[in-house]
Design a protein around this motif. Structure first.
Motif, PDB file in Angstrom:
ATOM      1  N   THR A  77      26.721  41.463  33.345  1.00  0.00           N
ATOM      2  CA  THR A  77      27.030  40.033  33.429  1.00  0.00           C
ATOM      3  C   THR A  77      28.220  39.701  32.535  1.00  0.00           C
ATOM      4  N   VAL A  78      29.084  38.865  33.060  1.00  0.00           N
ATOM      5  CA  VAL A  78      30.239  38.373  32.311  1.00  0.00           C
ATOM      6  C   VAL A  78      30.123  36.857  32.207  1.00  0.00           C
ATOM      7  N   TYR A  79      30.484  36.339  31.041  1.00  0.00           N
ATOM      8  CA  TYR A  79      30.374  34.911  30.776  1.00  0.00           C
ATOM      9  C   TYR A  79      31.754  34.300  30.538  1.00  0.00           C
ATOM     10  N   LEU A  80      31.875  33.042  30.891  1.00  0.00           N
ATOM     11  CA  LEU A  80      33.092  32.293  30.597  1.00  0.00           C
ATOM     12  C   LEU A  80      32.675  31.003  29.911  1.00  0.00           C
ATOM     13  N   GLN A  81      32.855  30.967  28.599  1.00  0.00           N
ATOM     14  CA  GLN A  81      32.543  29.769  27.821  1.00  0.00           C
ATOM     15  C   GLN A  81      33.759  28.861  27.845  1.00  0.00           C
ATOM     16  N   MET A  82      33.575  27.666  28.370  1.00  0.00           N
ATOM     17  CA  MET A  82      34.682  26.729  28.521  1.00  0.00           C
ATOM     18  C   MET A  82      34.413  25.495  27.671  1.00  0.00           C
ATOM     19  N   ASN A  83      35.276  25.239  26.708  1.00  0.00           N
ATOM     20  CA  ASN A  83      35.143  24.100  25.807  1.00  0.00           C
ATOM     21  C   ASN A  83      36.325  23.144  25.986  1.00  0.00           C
ATOM     22  N   SER A  84      36.165  21.959  25.441  1.00  0.00           N
ATOM     23  CA  SER A  84      37.238  20.946  25.506  1.00  0.00           C
ATOM     24  C   SER A  84      37.794  20.830  26.919  1.00  0.00           C
ATOM     25  N   LEU A  85      36.894  20.720  27.870  1.00  0.00           N
ATOM     26  CA  LEU A  85      37.305  20.702  29.276  1.00  0.00           C
ATOM     27  C   LEU A  85      38.148  19.481  29.602  1.00  0.00           C
ATOM     28  N   ARG A  86      39.111  19.686  30.474  1.00  0.00           N
ATOM     29  CA  ARG A  86      40.038  18.645  30.907  1.00  0.00           C
ATOM     30  C   ARG A  86      39.876  18.407  32.399  1.00  0.00           C
ATOM     31  N   HIS A  87      40.349  17.259  32.846  1.00  0.00           N
ATOM     32  CA  HIS A  87      40.253  16.928  34.274  1.00  0.00           C
ATOM     33  C   HIS A  87      40.925  18.018  35.117  1.00  0.00           C
ATOM     34  N   GLU A  88      42.041  18.547  34.623  1.00  0.00           N
ATOM     35  CA  GLU A  88      42.775  19.560  35.382  1.00  0.00           C
ATOM     36  C   GLU A  88      42.063  20.908  35.457  1.00  0.00           C
ATOM     37  N   ASP A  89      40.956  21.060  34.744  1.00  0.00           N
ATOM     38  CA  ASP A  89      40.154  22.281  34.867  1.00  0.00           C
ATOM     39  C   ASP A  89      39.219  22.211  36.070  1.00  0.00           C
ATOM     40  N   THR A  90      39.151  21.061  36.713  1.00  0.00           N
ATOM     41  CA  THR A  90      38.306  20.911  37.888  1.00  0.00           C
ATOM     42  C   THR A  90      38.746  21.881  38.977  1.00  0.00           C
ATOM     43  N   ALA A  91      37.824  22.707  39.441  1.00  0.00           N
ATOM     44  CA  ALA A  91      38.132  23.716  40.453  1.00  0.00           C
ATOM     45  C   ALA A  91      36.862  24.483  40.794  1.00  0.00           C
ATOM     46  N   VAL A  92      36.961  25.276  41.846  1.00  0.00           N
ATOM     47  CA  VAL A  92      35.937  26.291  42.105  1.00  0.00           C
ATOM     48  C   VAL A  92      36.371  27.549  41.355  1.00  0.00           C
ATOM     49  N   TYR A  93      35.493  28.080  40.555  1.00  0.00           N
ATOM     50  CA  TYR A  93      35.792  29.270  39.762  1.00  0.00           C
ATOM     51  C   TYR A  93      35.157  30.485  40.426  1.00  0.00           C
ATOM     52  N   TYR A  94      35.977  31.496  40.624  1.00  0.00           N
ATOM     53  CA  TYR A  94      35.544  32.719  41.299  1.00  0.00           C
ATOM     54  C   TYR A  94      35.560  33.891  40.323  1.00  0.00           C
ATOM     55  N   CYS A  95      34.563  34.723  40.466  1.00  0.00           N
ATOM     56  CA  CYS A  95      34.475  35.930  39.667  1.00  0.00           C
ATOM     57  C   CYS A  95      34.932  37.121  40.516  1.00  0.00           C
ATOM     58  N   ASN A  96      35.703  37.987  39.903  1.00  0.00           N
ATOM     59  CA  ASN A  96      36.157  39.217  40.552  1.00  0.00           C
ATOM     60  C   ASN A  96      35.819  40.384  39.654  1.00  0.00           C
ATOM     61  N   ALA A  97      35.275  41.441  40.251  1.00  0.00           N
ATOM     62  CA  ALA A  97      34.907  42.608  39.448  1.00  0.00           C
ATOM     63  C   ALA A  97      35.306  43.888  40.158  1.00  0.00           C
ATOM     64  N   VAL A  98      35.746  44.847  39.367  1.00  0.00           N
ATOM     65  CA  VAL A  98      36.046  46.187  39.870  1.00  0.00           C
ATOM     66  C   VAL A  98      34.834  47.050  39.540  1.00  0.00           C
ATOM     67  N   VAL A  99      34.195  47.573  40.571  1.00  0.00           N
ATOM     68  CA  VAL A  99      32.894  48.233  40.401  1.00  0.00           C
ATOM     69  C   VAL A  99      32.937  49.650  40.957  1.00  0.00           C
ATOM     70  N   GLN A 100      32.307  50.539  40.216  1.00  0.00           N
ATOM     71  CA  GLN A 100      32.104  51.903  40.689  1.00  0.00           C
ATOM     72  C   GLN A 100      30.626  52.043  41.020  1.00  0.00           C
ATOM     73  N   SER A 101      30.318  52.410  42.257  1.00  0.00           N
ATOM     74  CA  SER A 101      28.920  52.412  42.689  1.00  0.00           C
ATOM     75  C   SER A 101      28.143  53.634  42.206  1.00  0.00           C
ATOM     76  N   ARG A 102      28.834  54.751  42.026  1.00  0.00           N
ATOM     77  CA  ARG A 102      28.163  55.940  41.510  1.00  0.00           C
ATOM     78  C   ARG A 102      29.206  56.801  40.809  1.00  0.00           C
ATOM     79  N   PHE A 103      28.736  57.720  39.999  1.00  0.00           N
ATOM     80  CA  PHE A 103      29.633  58.563  39.218  1.00  0.00           C
ATOM     81  C   PHE A 103      30.567  59.342  40.152  1.00  0.00           C
ATOM     82  N   GLY A 104      31.856  59.249  39.871  1.00  0.00           N
ATOM     83  CA  GLY A 104      32.835  59.989  40.649  1.00  0.00           C
ATOM     84  C   GLY A 104      33.299  59.296  41.914  1.00  0.00           C
ATOM     85  N   ALA A 105      32.678  58.182  42.258  1.00  0.00           N
ATOM     86  CA  ALA A 105      33.055  57.472  43.478  1.00  0.00           C
ATOM     87  C   ALA A 105      34.284  56.605  43.234  1.00  0.00           C
ATOM     88  N   ALA A 106      34.889  56.178  44.305  1.00  0.00           N
ATOM     89  CA  ALA A 106      36.028  55.266  44.188  1.00  0.00           C
ATOM     90  C   ALA A 106      35.549  53.907  43.667  1.00  0.00           C
TER      91      ALA A 106
END
Length: 121
Positions: A77-106
């Motif tokens: 799990t990855v967290y994003l703590q956002m403080n002092s939020l501004r109106h311009e921070d309004t958005a849909v936030y997407y998470c992207n991860a680079v994952v290896q499914s098993r040892f040695g796999a792409a």
């Protein structure tokens, strides 16, 4: 198969805080770099913050000093703590991860469905 699920979005007043979570599940050997993105004018998405497998972090200039990205490798799990939020921070936030499914796999790139952050003035 790997799934990324974001949570923690919501409506908050300007100056408030939110903590977003991105949890990876499924066939996972390792989660490498993870980034949070949001739409931006003229771009499909802009990088808000990222964290490498070793914990190195990067931040967009617009959020530096207000946002902290962290990870719990035991929980995939990855967290994003956002403080002092501004109106311009309004958005849909997407998470992207680079994952290896098993040892040695792409490694593959995965995206979550997004979580809405709305900052009211």
């Amino acid at each position: 198969q790997v799934q990324l699920v974001e949570s923690g979005g919501g409506v908050v007043q300007a100056g408030g805080s939110l903590r977003l979570s991105c949890a990876a599940s499924g066939s996972i050997f390792s989660v490498n770099a993870v980034g949070w993105y949001r739409p931006a004018p003229g771009k499909l998405r802009e990088l808000v913050a990222s964290i490498s497998s070793s914990g190195r972090t990067t931040y967009a200039e617009s959020v530096k000093g207000r946002v902290t990205i962290s990870r719990d490798n035991a929980k995939n799990t990855v967290y994003l703590q956002m403080n002092s939020l501004r109106h311009e921070d309004t958005a849909v936030y997407y998470c992207n991860a680079v994952v290896q499914s098993r040892f040695g796999a792409a490694v593959y790139d995965y995206w979550g469905q997004g979580t809405q952050v709305t900052v009211s003035s």
